[in-house]
Motif scaffolding. Sequence first.
Motif, PDB file in Angstrom:
ATOM      1  N   SER A  24      -7.119   9.323  -5.386  1.00  0.00           N
ATOM      2  CA  SER A  24      -8.068   8.342  -6.003  1.00  0.00           C
ATOM      3  C   SER A  24      -8.205   7.266  -4.679  1.00  0.00           C
ATOM      4  O   SER A  24      -7.310   6.741  -4.391  1.00  0.00           O
ATOM      5  CB  SER A  24      -7.431   7.809  -7.075  1.00  0.00           C
ATOM      6  OG  SER A  24      -7.346   8.492  -8.116  1.00  0.00           O
ATOM      7  N   GLU A  63       0.866  -1.143  -0.036  1.00  0.00           N
ATOM      8  CA  GLU A  63       0.104  -0.032   0.040  1.00  0.00           C
ATOM      9  C   GLU A  63       0.787   1.182   0.086  1.00  0.00           C
ATOM     10  O   GLU A  63       0.701   2.032   1.043  1.00  0.00           O
ATOM     11  CB  GLU A  63      -0.848  -0.064   1.286  1.00  0.00           C
ATOM     12  CG  GLU A  63      -1.950  -1.317   1.419  1.00  0.00           C
ATOM     13  CD  GLU A  63      -2.848  -1.440   0.206  1.00  0.00           C
ATOM     14  OE1 GLU A  63      -3.114  -0.557  -0.558  1.00  0.00           O
ATOM     15  OE2 GLU A  63      -3.666  -2.354   0.295  1.00  0.00           O
ATOM     16  N   TRP A  67      -4.822   6.113  -0.491  1.00  0.00           N
ATOM     17  CA  TRP A  67      -5.090   6.964  -1.431  1.00  0.00           C
ATOM     18  C   TRP A  67      -4.023   6.546  -2.558  1.00  0.00           C
ATOM     19  O   TRP A  67      -2.993   6.386  -2.567  1.00  0.00           O
ATOM     20  CB  TRP A  67      -4.241   8.328  -0.844  1.00  0.00           C
ATOM     21  CG  TRP A  67      -5.291   9.056   0.113  1.00  0.00           C
ATOM     22  CD1 TRP A  67      -6.736   8.716   0.206  1.00  0.00           C
ATOM     23  CD2 TRP A  67      -5.247  10.303   0.477  1.00  0.00           C
ATOM     24  NE1 TRP A  67      -7.118   9.540   1.102  1.00  0.00           N
ATOM     25  CE2 TRP A  67      -6.339  10.600   1.490  1.00  0.00           C
ATOM     26  CE3 TRP A  67      -4.249  11.167   0.479  1.00  0.00           C
ATOM     27  CZ2 TRP A  67      -6.647  11.976   1.848  1.00  0.00           C
ATOM     28  CZ3 TRP A  67      -4.345  12.666   1.278  1.00  0.00           C
ATOM     29  CH2 TRP A  67      -5.625  12.769   1.733  1.00  0.00           C
ATOM     30  N   GLU A  68      -4.615   6.521  -3.769  1.00  0.00           N
ATOM     31  CA  GLU A  68      -3.662   6.261  -4.885  1.00  0.00           C
ATOM     32  C   GLU A  68      -3.809   7.370  -5.877  1.00  0.00           C
ATOM     33  O   GLU A  68      -4.450   8.351  -5.574  1.00  0.00           O
ATOM     34  CB  GLU A  68      -4.559   5.017  -5.815  1.00  0.00           C
ATOM     35  CG  GLU A  68      -4.648   3.691  -5.278  1.00  0.00           C
ATOM     36  CD  GLU A  68      -5.169   2.678  -6.143  1.00  0.00           C
ATOM     37  OE1 GLU A  68      -4.581   1.654  -6.340  1.00  0.00           O
ATOM     38  OE2 GLU A  68      -6.482   2.867  -6.756  1.00  0.00           O
ATOM     39  N   CYS A  69      -2.947   7.524  -6.809  1.00  0.00           N
ATOM     40  CA  CYS A  69      -2.493   8.443  -7.977  1.00  0.00           C
ATOM     41  C   CYS A  69      -2.801   9.797  -7.395  1.00  0.00           C
ATOM     42  O   CYS A  69      -3.826  10.626  -7.710  1.00  0.00           O
ATOM     43  CB  CYS A  69      -3.707   8.271  -9.060  1.00  0.00           C
ATOM     44  SG  CYS A  69      -3.468   6.633  -9.557  1.00  0.00           S
ATOM     45  N   ASP A 118      -8.883   4.068  -3.343  1.00  0.00           N
ATOM     46  CA  ASP A 118      -9.154   2.661  -3.629  1.00  0.00           C
ATOM     47  C   ASP A 118     -10.306   1.902  -3.317  1.00  0.00           C
ATOM     48  O   ASP A 118     -10.828   0.982  -4.082  1.00  0.00           O
ATOM     49  CB  ASP A 118      -7.621   1.957  -3.012  1.00  0.00           C
ATOM     50  CG  ASP A 118      -7.411   0.481  -3.600  1.00  0.00           C
ATOM     51  OD1 ASP A 118      -8.019   0.373  -4.997  1.00  0.00           O
ATOM     52  OD2 ASP A 118      -6.861  -0.159  -2.925  1.00  0.00           O
ATOM     53  N   ASP A 119     -10.644   2.405  -2.133  1.00  0.00           N
ATOM     54  CA  ASP A 119     -12.027   1.454  -1.410  1.00  0.00           C
ATOM     55  C   ASP A 119     -13.238   1.800  -2.488  1.00  0.00           C
ATOM     56  O   ASP A 119     -13.967   1.050  -2.451  1.00  0.00           O
ATOM     57  CB  ASP A 119     -12.250   1.884  -0.116  1.00  0.00           C
ATOM     58  CG  ASP A 119     -11.165   1.605   0.710  1.00  0.00           C
ATOM     59  OD1 ASP A 119     -10.314   0.690   0.362  1.00  0.00           O
ATOM     60  OD2 ASP A 119     -11.240   2.020   1.863  1.00  0.00           O
ATOM     61  N   TYR A 121     -11.898   7.629 -12.965  1.00  0.00           N
ATOM     62  CA  TYR A 121     -10.811   7.190 -11.678  1.00  0.00           C
ATOM     63  C   TYR A 121      -9.402   7.605 -12.163  1.00  0.00           C
ATOM     64  O   TYR A 121      -8.920   7.791 -13.323  1.00  0.00           O
ATOM     65  CB  TYR A 121     -10.971   6.029 -11.617  1.00  0.00           C
ATOM     66  CG  TYR A 121     -10.332   5.570 -10.237  1.00  0.00           C
ATOM     67  CD1 TYR A 121     -10.751   5.885  -9.025  1.00  0.00           C
ATOM     68  CD2 TYR A 121      -9.137   4.584 -10.086  1.00  0.00           C
ATOM     69  CE1 TYR A 121     -10.011   5.616  -7.759  1.00  0.00           C
ATOM     70  CE2 TYR A 121      -8.676   4.341  -8.990  1.00  0.00           C
ATOM     71  CZ  TYR A 121      -9.082   4.549  -7.885  1.00  0.00           C
ATOM     72  OH  TYR A 121      -8.507   4.220  -6.819  1.00  0.00           O
ATOM     73  N   ALA A 122      -8.328   7.697 -11.305  1.00  0.00           N
ATOM     74  CA  ALA A 122      -7.063   7.658 -11.589  1.00  0.00           C
ATOM     75  C   ALA A 122      -6.559   8.855 -12.440  1.00  0.00           C
ATOM     76  O   ALA A 122      -5.732   8.606 -13.087  1.00  0.00           O
ATOM     77  CB  ALA A 122      -6.442   6.363 -12.336  1.00  0.00           C
ATOM     78  N   ASP A 175       2.362   5.366  -6.656  1.00  0.00           N
ATOM     79  CA  ASP A 175       1.974   6.558  -7.367  1.00  0.00           C
ATOM     80  C   ASP A 175       2.541   7.848  -7.125  1.00  0.00           C
ATOM     81  O   ASP A 175       1.902   8.800  -6.710  1.00  0.00           O
ATOM     82  CB  ASP A 175       0.431   6.738  -7.422  1.00  0.00           C
ATOM     83  CG  ASP A 175      -0.297   5.301  -7.692  1.00  0.00           C
ATOM     84  OD1 ASP A 175       0.254   4.445  -8.241  1.00  0.00           O
ATOM     85  OD2 ASP A 175      -1.395   5.000  -7.383  1.00  0.00           O
ATOM     86  N   LYS A 193     -13.441   3.555  -5.631  1.00  0.00           N
ATOM     87  CA  LYS A 193     -12.791   3.953  -7.085  1.00  0.00           C
ATOM     88  C   LYS A 193     -13.296   5.279  -7.409  1.00  0.00           C
ATOM     89  O   LYS A 193     -14.045   5.390  -8.684  1.00  0.00           O
ATOM     90  CB  LYS A 193     -13.084   2.878  -7.967  1.00  0.00           C
ATOM     91  CG  LYS A 193     -12.550   1.491  -7.666  1.00  0.00           C
ATOM     92  CD  LYS A 193     -10.996   1.567  -7.538  1.00  0.00           C
ATOM     93  CE  LYS A 193     -10.360   0.246  -7.499  1.00  0.00           C
ATOM     94  NZ  LYS A 193     -10.449  -0.290  -6.273  1.00  0.00           N
TER      95      LYS A 193
END
Length: 523
Positions: free
Chosen positions: A211, A122, A179-181, A213-214, A253-254, A125, A216
């Motif tokens: 973004s 986890e 937290w992504e991207c 993740d949970d 997303y993303a 990005d 989207k």
Amino acid sequence: MVAGPLYHKGWYHLFYQYNPDSAIWGNITWGHAVSKDLIHWFYLPLAMVPDQWYDINGCWTGSATLLPDGRIVMLYTGSTNDSVQVQNLAYPANLSDPLLLQWLKYPGNPVVVPPTGIEDEEFRDPTTAWLGPDGSWRIAVGTRFNTTIGTALVFQTTNFSDYELLDGVLHAVPGTGMWECVDFYPVAINGSVGLDTTALGPGIKHVLKASLDDTKVDHYAIGTYDMITDKWTPDNPEEDVGIGLKVDYGRYYASKTFFDQSKQRRILYGWVNETDSEADDLEKGWASIQTIPRSVLYDNKTGTHLLQWPVEEVESLRLNATVFKDVVVEAGSVVPLDIGTATQLDILAEFEIETLVSNSTEDEVSDCGDGAVDRSTYGPFGVLVIADDSLSELTPIYFRPLNTSDGSLETYFCADETRSSKAPDVTKRVYGGKIPVLDDENYNMRVLVDHSVVESFGEGGRTVITSRVYPTEAIYGAARLFLFNNASGVNVKATLKIWEMNSAFIRPFPFEETLFQEMVAST
């Protein structure tokens, strides 16, 4: 997904892709493409493939940084042979190559590994780097604490190969998950141009986007960045990242922004995945698209929102235009608009409520309700896109003003996909969010229609919705456009300008070298 800067008189774009025959992330590679105008693209050969221990399970999302001396550095996440997420460095093999065909991976990779207390799987990005007042570069990387606290960490570097984790975090929000991207960039509060990622000082706010993740979903907030402590604080904690404003209220997303130094604008790309079945994806041999690139500005009229708008280059696809002025749409009615085929359109529409109903006591459901079939005093009203003559398939894009307890109107901007297709294996939802409509403004929208994609921009782009629909009847020459007004108590008046749109070309590699040279010469 990685968006690159303007380079050698062309737009350069990297994106990751994987084999739709398998959900194994290790199949992810980096493709890339080049364009002169962000609309027409030339595919290039694969840029990078997972072939080292530090990315053997996938070359994932990263970000480009264009350095003052013209060099380009790329940081990207790799998944190791032990499934640990690490950050790696890559750079073009030959800066004089206008196509940047070959990329080199830094022999000392990985350059950043998960810090103590961060889950190995986890941590991903990295953002575009920004330059601090101390002369060091910073990047942010997305992660989480205690499985629920979405977090952006900040790392400092002077050479992009050695990094130091700064104390504390850029920002964290409990309950938002991984937290992504992550994206982090400045906006001018009294300007009409975008800012370089490094811009600091008075008259500037900073946008933090993550973004989730949970769920989207891409969320953002506007706030203040303290360049000394490297901490970011939202203007409104109740509208913090992950619990407030969305970048796009639809299938999106993303996303990632970058700065266009040629036209002084910040450009946003977003990813749209499919809503039909995996079997359909396998049959057509591809899945997922990207939205039309959007420019991003601070909304200085509200002080609370960003404004997203299709880049001006998309207007080069416009063909013949049709204008409708002051069309009265009575309560409960549908009005056809005779424009011929309606599969590829650019629609500008403005609506005015003819008569306000004072002190309405009608019970009204907040938000977008159950879609455009719901009726309230003032709406919903808007356009029906990708509809057939019998209205057996249609996608309403609409405003829904609602009475509040203090007598004012609270407006939602929505898209209803529930009747967009007769196909049984397609996800169909109602999307939307609250949208400020100021006292001196009418209700206005811009809608881009492209067969199965609808991008809708309300009030100059304060609220944006991307829809992915798969009509079975309203296709090609059978697609039509309508106005509708499902209000129970008022008429609306509509003025529209509608362009038929041409198709963009996407050409595979190898392509004629003269085509690219012509592209460079005309930029």
